[in-house]
Design a protein around this motif. Structure first.
Motif, PDB file in Angstrom:
ATOM      1  N   PRO A 195       0.669  -1.318  -0.114  1.00 28.88           N
ATOM      2  CA  PRO A 195      -0.032   0.180  -0.065  1.00 28.88           C
ATOM      3  C   PRO A 195       1.033   1.072  -0.162  1.00 28.88           C
ATOM      4  O   PRO A 195       1.968   1.208   0.638  1.00 28.88           O
ATOM      5  CB  PRO A 195      -0.904  -0.133   1.192  1.00 28.88           C
ATOM      6  N   GLY A 196       0.231   2.231  -0.430  1.00 30.01           N
ATOM      7  CA  GLY A 196       1.185   3.717  -0.884  1.00 30.01           C
ATOM      8  C   GLY A 196       1.184   4.138   0.634  1.00 30.01           C
ATOM      9  O   GLY A 196       0.352   3.617   1.513  1.00 30.01           O
ATOM     10  N   PRO A 197       1.952   5.192   0.854  1.00 30.95           N
ATOM     11  CA  PRO A 197       2.128   5.904   1.943  1.00 30.95           C
ATOM     12  C   PRO A 197       0.650   6.613   2.398  1.00 30.95           C
ATOM     13  O   PRO A 197      -0.055   7.204   1.640  1.00 30.95           O
ATOM     14  CB  PRO A 197       3.214   7.190   1.533  1.00 30.95           C
ATOM     15  N   GLN A 198       0.640   6.545   3.733  1.00 23.97           N
ATOM     16  CA  GLN A 198      -0.846   7.462   4.241  1.00 23.97           C
ATOM     17  C   GLN A 198      -0.636   8.887   4.384  1.00 23.97           C
ATOM     18  O   GLN A 198       0.622   9.247   4.267  1.00 23.97           O
ATOM     19  CB  GLN A 198      -1.024   6.794   5.682  1.00 23.97           C
ATOM     20  N   PRO A 199      -1.773   9.474   3.810  1.00 21.90           N
ATOM     21  CA  PRO A 199      -1.638  10.879   4.180  1.00 21.90           C
ATOM     22  C   PRO A 199      -0.974  11.405   5.435  1.00 21.90           C
ATOM     23  O   PRO A 199      -1.163  10.816   6.374  1.00 21.90           O
ATOM     24  CB  PRO A 199      -3.096  11.438   4.047  1.00 21.90           C
ATOM     25  N   LEU A 200      -0.518  12.654   5.331  1.00 18.62           N
ATOM     26  CA  LEU A 200       0.194  13.001   6.459  1.00 18.62           C
ATOM     27  C   LEU A 200      -0.578  13.329   7.889  1.00 18.62           C
ATOM     28  O   LEU A 200      -0.144  12.865   8.777  1.00 18.62           O
ATOM     29  CB  LEU A 200       1.099  14.498   6.052  1.00 18.62           C
ATOM     30  N   ILE A 201      -1.892  13.787   7.433  1.00 15.09           N
ATOM     31  CA  ILE A 201      -2.509  14.121   8.566  1.00 15.09           C
ATOM     32  C   ILE A 201      -2.877  12.836   9.279  1.00 15.09           C
ATOM     33  O   ILE A 201      -2.958  12.643  10.579  1.00 15.09           O
ATOM     34  CB  ILE A 201      -3.957  14.729   8.241  1.00 15.09           C
ATOM     35  N   LEU A 202      -3.140  11.874   8.440  1.00 14.08           N
ATOM     36  CA  LEU A 202      -3.509  10.315   9.096  1.00 14.08           C
ATOM     37  C   LEU A 202      -2.274   9.904   9.827  1.00 14.08           C
ATOM     38  O   LEU A 202      -2.480   9.042  10.924  1.00 14.08           O
ATOM     39  CB  LEU A 202      -4.324   9.287   8.185  1.00 14.08           C
ATOM     40  N   ARG A 203      -1.302   9.800   9.442  1.00 11.43           N
ATOM     41  CA  ARG A 203      -0.056   9.448   9.895  1.00 11.43           C
ATOM     42  C   ARG A 203       0.045  10.094  11.270  1.00 11.43           C
ATOM     43  O   ARG A 203       0.452   9.526  12.300  1.00 11.43           O
ATOM     44  CB  ARG A 203       1.274   9.461   9.341  1.00 11.43           C
ATOM     45  N   GLN A 204      -0.104  11.289  11.316  1.00 13.79           N
ATOM     46  CA  GLN A 204       0.135  12.231  12.641  1.00 13.79           C
ATOM     47  C   GLN A 204      -1.066  11.798  13.507  1.00 13.79           C
ATOM     48  O   GLN A 204      -0.936  11.799  14.872  1.00 13.79           O
ATOM     49  CB  GLN A 204      -0.083  13.566  12.189  1.00 13.79           C
ATOM     50  N   TRP A 205      -2.203  11.413  13.065  1.00 11.33           N
ATOM     51  CA  TRP A 205      -3.300  11.338  13.918  1.00 11.33           C
ATOM     52  C   TRP A 205      -3.077   9.878  14.670  1.00 11.33           C
ATOM     53  O   TRP A 205      -3.101   9.724  15.801  1.00 11.33           O
ATOM     54  CB  TRP A 205      -4.644  11.080  13.125  1.00 11.33           C
ATOM     55  N   LYS A 206      -2.478   8.933  13.955  1.00 12.53           N
ATOM     56  CA  LYS A 206      -2.160   7.576  14.460  1.00 12.53           C
ATOM     57  C   LYS A 206      -1.035   7.505  15.393  1.00 12.53           C
ATOM     58  O   LYS A 206      -0.921   6.908  16.158  1.00 12.53           O
ATOM     59  CB  LYS A 206      -1.660   6.803  13.553  1.00 12.53           C
ATOM     60  N   ASN A 207      -0.139   8.677  15.216  1.00 15.49           N
ATOM     61  CA  ASN A 207       1.014   8.698  16.290  1.00 15.49           C
ATOM     62  C   ASN A 207       0.461   9.540  17.506  1.00 15.49           C
ATOM     63  O   ASN A 207       1.378  10.189  18.315  1.00 15.49           O
ATOM     64  CB  ASN A 207       2.156   9.512  15.342  1.00 15.49           C
ATOM     65  N   LEU A 244      -0.681  12.566  17.857  1.00 17.12           N
ATOM     66  CA  LEU A 244      -0.025  14.085  17.929  1.00 17.12           C
ATOM     67  C   LEU A 244      -1.172  15.000  18.996  1.00 17.12           C
ATOM     68  O   LEU A 244      -2.451  14.537  18.797  1.00 17.12           O
ATOM     69  CB  LEU A 244      -0.166  14.837  16.499  1.00 17.12           C
ATOM     70  N   PRO A 245      -0.653  15.475  19.959  1.00 16.85           N
ATOM     71  CA  PRO A 245      -1.635  16.094  20.880  1.00 16.85           C
ATOM     72  C   PRO A 245      -2.718  16.831  19.975  1.00 16.85           C
ATOM     73  O   PRO A 245      -2.633  17.745  18.964  1.00 16.85           O
ATOM     74  CB  PRO A 245      -0.754  17.063  21.621  1.00 16.85           C
ATOM     75  N   HIS A 246      -3.856  16.772  20.578  1.00 17.79           N
ATOM     76  CA  HIS A 246      -4.968  17.421  19.831  1.00 17.79           C
ATOM     77  C   HIS A 246      -4.912  18.846  19.828  1.00 17.79           C
ATOM     78  O   HIS A 246      -5.310  19.516  18.868  1.00 17.79           O
ATOM     79  CB  HIS A 246      -6.456  16.958  20.611  1.00 17.79           C
ATOM     80  N   ASP A 247      -4.710  19.761  20.884  1.00 14.15           N
ATOM     81  CA  ASP A 247      -4.300  21.002  20.747  1.00 14.15           C
ATOM     82  C   ASP A 247      -3.508  21.435  19.664  1.00 14.15           C
ATOM     83  O   ASP A 247      -3.591  22.439  18.985  1.00 14.15           O
ATOM     84  CB  ASP A 247      -3.952  21.676  22.110  1.00 14.15           C
ATOM     85  N   SER A 272     -16.618  17.996  16.056  1.00 12.16           N
ATOM     86  CA  SER A 272     -16.907  19.013  17.183  1.00 12.16           C
ATOM     87  C   SER A 272     -16.215  19.981  17.351  1.00 12.16           C
ATOM     88  O   SER A 272     -16.423  21.134  17.818  1.00 12.16           O
ATOM     89  CB  SER A 272     -17.157  18.125  18.346  1.00 12.16           C
ATOM     90  N   SER A 273     -14.739  19.877  17.063  1.00  8.63           N
ATOM     91  CA  SER A 273     -13.769  20.835  17.365  1.00  8.63           C
ATOM     92  C   SER A 273     -13.938  21.843  16.360  1.00  8.63           C
ATOM     93  O   SER A 273     -13.661  23.157  16.609  1.00  8.63           O
ATOM     94  CB  SER A 273     -12.292  20.030  17.388  1.00  8.63           C
ATOM     95  N   ILE A 274     -13.877  21.565  14.976  1.00 11.70           N
ATOM     96  CA  ILE A 274     -13.942  22.607  13.941  1.00 11.70           C
ATOM     97  C   ILE A 274     -15.292  23.226  13.947  1.00 11.70           C
ATOM     98  O   ILE A 274     -15.176  24.646  13.605  1.00 11.70           O
ATOM     99  CB  ILE A 274     -13.834  21.903  12.622  1.00 11.70           C
ATOM    100  N   THR A 275     -16.256  22.702  14.516  1.00 12.14           N
ATOM    101  CA  THR A 275     -17.508  23.602  14.589  1.00 12.14           C
ATOM    102  C   THR A 275     -17.892  24.292  15.869  1.00 12.14           C
ATOM    103  O   THR A 275     -18.705  25.043  16.101  1.00 12.14           O
ATOM    104  CB  THR A 275     -18.678  22.621  14.391  1.00 12.14           C
ATOM    105  N   SER A 276     -16.780  24.209  16.890  1.00 12.39           N
ATOM    106  CA  SER A 276     -17.009  24.854  18.187  1.00 12.39           C
ATOM    107  C   SER A 276     -16.732  26.384  17.904  1.00 12.39           C
ATOM    108  O   SER A 276     -15.869  26.809  17.113  1.00 12.39           O
ATOM    109  CB  SER A 276     -15.960  24.457  19.033  1.00 12.39           C
TER     110      SER A 276
END
Length: 409
Positions: free
Chosen positions: A3-15, A17-20, A46-50
């Motif tokens: 499989p190809g490399p995952q998008p950067l945002i998903l890789r960060q999410w799996k690692n 990365l602190p939510h703030d 919920s975060s984006i619509t806050s």
């Protein structure tokens, strides 16, 4: 196949990365990307619509001085009375190239026979229905075309049969709130709508002793500048008759107090506007001298700026421009101080009279141009359809994302 490399945002999410930190990154992204990222997870949605995230994103947008984030919202239509021709809203880049970024049509969800573009603050557009004396109420909408959200305001208490009528749209920075102000009747009565409370209330117009605002000038629409709305208005003081009864009526949206400012001294032309010119309140007078009923003289444009806001003595006439053989309408100023003008070539009839008619308005003899008042160099912007109004403060934002109604279709 691997499989190809995952998008950067998903890789960060799996690692993990602190939510703030994730939110700080997201707050710098364009509106269209954020709308897509709402689908990543319930937490992101919920975060984006806050309200806090929407406010943070708006502050970043407003503090960005990149010209590509500034745009003009231009209202165009060819024929007012034809339902077959929709009113279209076009957004043009605020830099000197004026490249078209996107185009919006008035949504069918709106109960508007003919809409007026009242103003725009922080990506929110205020639309009002064209008044009809037989109408029982006026529909007013706040619309964020970037996220396809809108809100219909509750009906106000204003008289549906009031002829002298004007609506203004503003932003209250201290409380991060929006206000719609309606002036109507003779003498003038004021009502204020606040988005946070979703309600209207009357506000007293209190000026100097015995000074009464007798009538509001319904067009052009009020200018929002320096935390206040500004109208042209007529006033009186008891039995005293003013040599020039026209003044600038202001409304401070923070303390909700009305004020008055005198127009600059000197000759004025028939058509008058208030705009912002390089960060200053500007009074622009265009057209012909008041005694030139036949339009035989050259069209002119005078520009004053108020160098010290609120101080009458600081009015300074900085430009006096003459236009040969054309009729002009003024639409606004760019961030760089260039003028947006509608130029129509005068046509001479067989009897020698100069006429400007509907065929001229919609022909190749009319053009929207960008004019540098210092060098008089002009550029044809290629806007061929009839322009009715231009708002110069449009930026994409997430305002109304935490509520309001989503457009159908």
């Amino acid at each position: 196949m691997e499989p190809g490399p995952q998008p950067l945002i998903l890789r960060q999410w799996k690692n993990h990365l602190p939510h703030d930190v994730v939110l700080n990154i997201l707050a710098t992204l364009p509106v269209k990307s954020l709308i897509r990222f709402k689908c990543v997870s319930k937490l992101w949605d919920s975060s984006i619509t806050s309200p806090n995230f929407i406010s943070t994103h708006l502050n970043i947008v407003n503090n960005n001085n990149d010209d590509n984030d500034h745009a003009y919202l231009i209202q165009t239509c060819i024929e007012y009375n034809s339902p077959k021709i929709p009113i279209t809203y076009k957004v043009f880049c605020c830099d000197r190239t004026f490249d078209s970024l996107s185009e919006f049509s008035v949504p069918s969800d709106f109960d508007l026979n003919m809409s007026l573009l009242i103003g725009s603050c922080n990506g929110l557009v205020c639309l009002a229905q064209l008044r009809k004396l037989s109408a029982t109420s006026d529909a007013i909408y706040l619309w964020n075309p970037s996220i396809r959200k809108f809100k219909r305001l509750p009906d106000s208490c204003s008289s549906s049969k009031a002829f002298w009528f004007s609506t203004g749209f503003s932003y209250q920075s201290k409380t991060n709130d929006y206000k719609v102000v309606k002036l109507w009747d003779t003498p003038v009565v004021a009502e204020v709508y606040t988005l946070s409370s979703d309600s209207w209330r009357k506000v007293e117009i209190s000026l100097r002793s015995k000074v009464v605002v007798s009538r509001i000038v319904p067009y052009p629409f009020p200018l929002f500048f320096s935390g206040a709305l500004h109208w042209f208005a007529y006033h009186s003081e008891g039995e005293r008759k003013f040599l020039d009864s026209t003044m600038i009526l202001s409304f401070d949206v923070n303390n909700e107090k009305f004020g008055e400012m005198a127009l600059p001294d000197g000759d004025k032309l028939i058509v008058q506007y208030l705009f912002v010119f390089k960060g200053n309140l500007a009074f622009i007078s265009c057209g012909y001298p008041e005694n030139d009923d036949d339009l035989q003289s050259d069209s002119q444009c005078f520009i004053w700026i108020m160098r010290d806001y609120g101080v009458h003595e600081s009015w300074d006439k900085i430009f006096s421009i003459r236009f040969e053989n054309v009729d002009i309408s003024f639409y606004g100023c760019t961030e760089h101080g260039e003028l947006l003008l509608d130029k129509k070539v005068k046509k001479e009839s067989k009897d020698g009279e100069i006429k400007i008619d509907e065929s001229t308005i919609l022909s190749d003899d009319t053009a929207i141009v960008l004019l540098d008042p210092e060098t008089l160099h002009e550029k044809d912007l290629g806007i061929l359809r009839y322009v009715t109004h231009i708002v110069t403060t449009f930026k994409e934002s997430l305002e109304l994302l935490d509520g309001a109604t989503e457009l159908s279709g």
